[in-house]
Design a protein around this motif. Structure first.
Motif, PDB file in Angstrom:
ATOM      1  N   THR A  65       0.853  -1.189   0.000  1.00  0.00           N
ATOM      2  CA  THR A  65       0.000   0.000   0.000  1.00  0.00           C
ATOM      3  C   THR A  65       0.886   1.236   0.000  1.00  0.00           C
ATOM      4  O   THR A  65       1.825   1.326   0.801  1.00  0.00           O
ATOM      5  CB  THR A  65      -0.878   0.048   1.279  1.00  0.00           C
ATOM      6  N   VAL A  66       0.600   2.165  -0.898  1.00  0.00           N
ATOM      7  CA  VAL A  66       1.325   3.436  -0.890  1.00  0.00           C
ATOM      8  C   VAL A  66       0.328   4.509  -0.484  1.00  0.00           C
ATOM      9  O   VAL A  66      -0.759   4.619  -1.071  1.00  0.00           O
ATOM     10  CB  VAL A  66       1.939   3.753  -2.267  1.00  0.00           C
ATOM     11  N   VAL A  67       0.659   5.282   0.530  1.00  0.00           N
ATOM     12  CA  VAL A  67      -0.245   6.330   1.013  1.00  0.00           C
ATOM     13  C   VAL A  67       0.307   7.684   0.567  1.00  0.00           C
ATOM     14  O   VAL A  67       1.443   8.032   0.900  1.00  0.00           O
ATOM     15  CB  VAL A  67      -0.388   6.286   2.551  1.00  0.00           C
ATOM     16  N   GLY A  68      -0.493   8.418  -0.189  1.00  0.00           N
ATOM     17  CA  GLY A  68      -0.066   9.710  -0.731  1.00  0.00           C
ATOM     18  C   GLY A  68       0.216   9.550  -2.216  1.00  0.00           C
ATOM     19  O   GLY A  68       1.122   8.809  -2.612  1.00  0.00           O
ATOM     20  N   SER A  69      -0.594  10.239  -3.045  1.00  0.00           N
ATOM     21  CA  SER A  69      -0.495   9.996  -4.493  1.00  0.00           C
ATOM     22  C   SER A  69       0.197  11.139  -5.230  1.00  0.00           C
ATOM     23  O   SER A  69      -0.096  11.409  -6.381  1.00  0.00           O
ATOM     24  CB  SER A  69      -1.888   9.758  -5.077  1.00  0.00           C
ATOM     25  N   GLY A  70       1.130  11.804  -4.537  1.00  0.00           N
ATOM     26  CA  GLY A  70       1.920  12.847  -5.212  1.00  0.00           C
ATOM     27  C   GLY A  70       2.898  12.207  -6.190  1.00  0.00           C
ATOM     28  O   GLY A  70       2.791  11.020  -6.517  1.00  0.00           O
ATOM     29  N   VAL A  71       3.851  13.017  -6.629  1.00  0.00           N
ATOM     30  CA  VAL A  71       4.813  12.549  -7.629  1.00  0.00           C
ATOM     31  C   VAL A  71       5.553  11.298  -7.131  1.00  0.00           C
ATOM     32  O   VAL A  71       5.723  10.319  -7.867  1.00  0.00           O
ATOM     33  CB  VAL A  71       5.827  13.675  -7.947  1.00  0.00           C
TER      34      VAL A  71
END
Ligand code: CAA
Length: 287
Positions: A8-14
């Protein structure tokens, strides 16, 4: 060692979006979570743009890309994103209190075996670990921008991080086709950014003292030192806002006036000139 199937990756910035893409391309089931639906949409469009370029260059097949996107889910619900996760990578704003709150929430929602890593290079994991009930499973996993291209990932052990967690993180980095280095002790900035920070500080010193222009200082680095891009072009790429936050954290941590965001960085930050992402930083960009 914990077997990793779902990330899981939290934070959809660059950073977050490309970390999620790299993980999906390597065959993992991935959730990319962000509270902001619009940010998820921007991330999805941008990833399709990058991957389409790779397809057109013959670097990846259409089928491989489709499979990767099928493995990558864009969600706003943190509960859904971490319910069955094995490994969480946090890549949200560089603010300690916000990160601590998020780590506590993930700790409450994620399975007890899951490792929770932060992509931060300034906030060391020991500052987050005690917001959870699994301090031994907390570490830093630090990627470089652009994540799709840059090969190195720093795995950093905090004093509370277990050997098993560090080993699992190192193994995961290899599985996503990156090169890990393991830092056995915490130090703010880690290895690559400490070296880069010294370069950027010097570039800003030369600019603020009217020694040379932005363009000339960048040229010195590209044409004399063979760096792929100069420090100001790099600040535009990584985000002047990110640099501002990082220095603010360093200043708060150390109380050292020299660590404060420099004048030119503060001015650009206050003007909303963050670099490529806003179309203007030290250089101007066409959207
Ligand atoms: N996202 C994804 N891929 C990108 C990209 C981006 N923003 N920008 C460029 N690329 C890809 C291109 O698609 C191209 O891919 P192919 O090789 O498959 O064709 C490749 O990168 C090269 O791009 P270009 O030919 O357009 O341009 P370039 O040769 O100038 O390379 C660069 C661009 C890779 C960004 C290069 O300039 C570079 O390596 N710059 C230094 C980057 C760097 O130092 N990163 C570390 C920053 S510090 C950091 O990240 C720390 C942190 O804590 C955030």
């Amino acid at each position: 060692m914990t077997e990793i199937k779902q990330i899981t990756v939290v934070g959809s910035g660059v950073m977050g979006s490309q970390i999620a893409m790299v993980s999906a391309l390597a065959g993992f089931d991935v959730y990319l979570q962000d509270i902001n639906e619009e940010s998820l949409k921007v991330a999805e469009d941008s990833l399709h743009g990058h991957i389409n370029k790779r397809i057109s260059k013959g670097k990846i097949s259409l089928l491989e890309a489709e499979k990767a996107f099928a493995r990558l889910k864009f969600v706003t619900s943190l509960e859904k994103a971490v319910a069955e996760t094995d490994f969480v990578i946090e890549a949200i704003v560089e603010k300690l209190d916000v990160k601590r709150q998020l780590f506590a929430e993930i700790d409450r929602l994620a399975p007890s075996h899951a490792i929770i890593a932060t992509n931060s290079s300034t906030i060391v994991s020991s500052k987050l670990a005690d917001a959870t009930n699994r301090p031994e499973k907390i570490c830093n996993l630090h990627f470089f921008n652009p994540v799709l291209v840059m090969e190195l990932v720093e795995v950093v052990k905090g004093p509370q991080t277990s050997d098993e967690t560090a080993d699992t993180a190192v193994e995961l980095v290899k599985q996503i086709n990156k090169t890990p280095i393991l830092l056995k002790k915490e130090i703010s900035g880690f290895v690559a950014n400490r070296i880069l920070g010294a370069l950027i500080d010097e570039a800003i010193y030369l600019l603020e003292n009217d020694i040379a222009t932005v363009e000339e200082i960048d040229l010195a680095c590209t044409k004399a030192l063979n760096h792929p891009i100069g420090p100001f072009a790099l600040l535009d790429l990584t985000g002047i806002d990110v640099n501002y936050y990082i220095r603010q954290v360093l200043y708060e941590e150390t109380g050292d006036e020299n660590q404060k965001p420099q004048k030119v960085i503060t001015e650009k930050y206050l003007n909303g000139e963050y670099g490529r992402k806003t179309g203007k930083g030290f250089y101007s960009y066409n959207s």
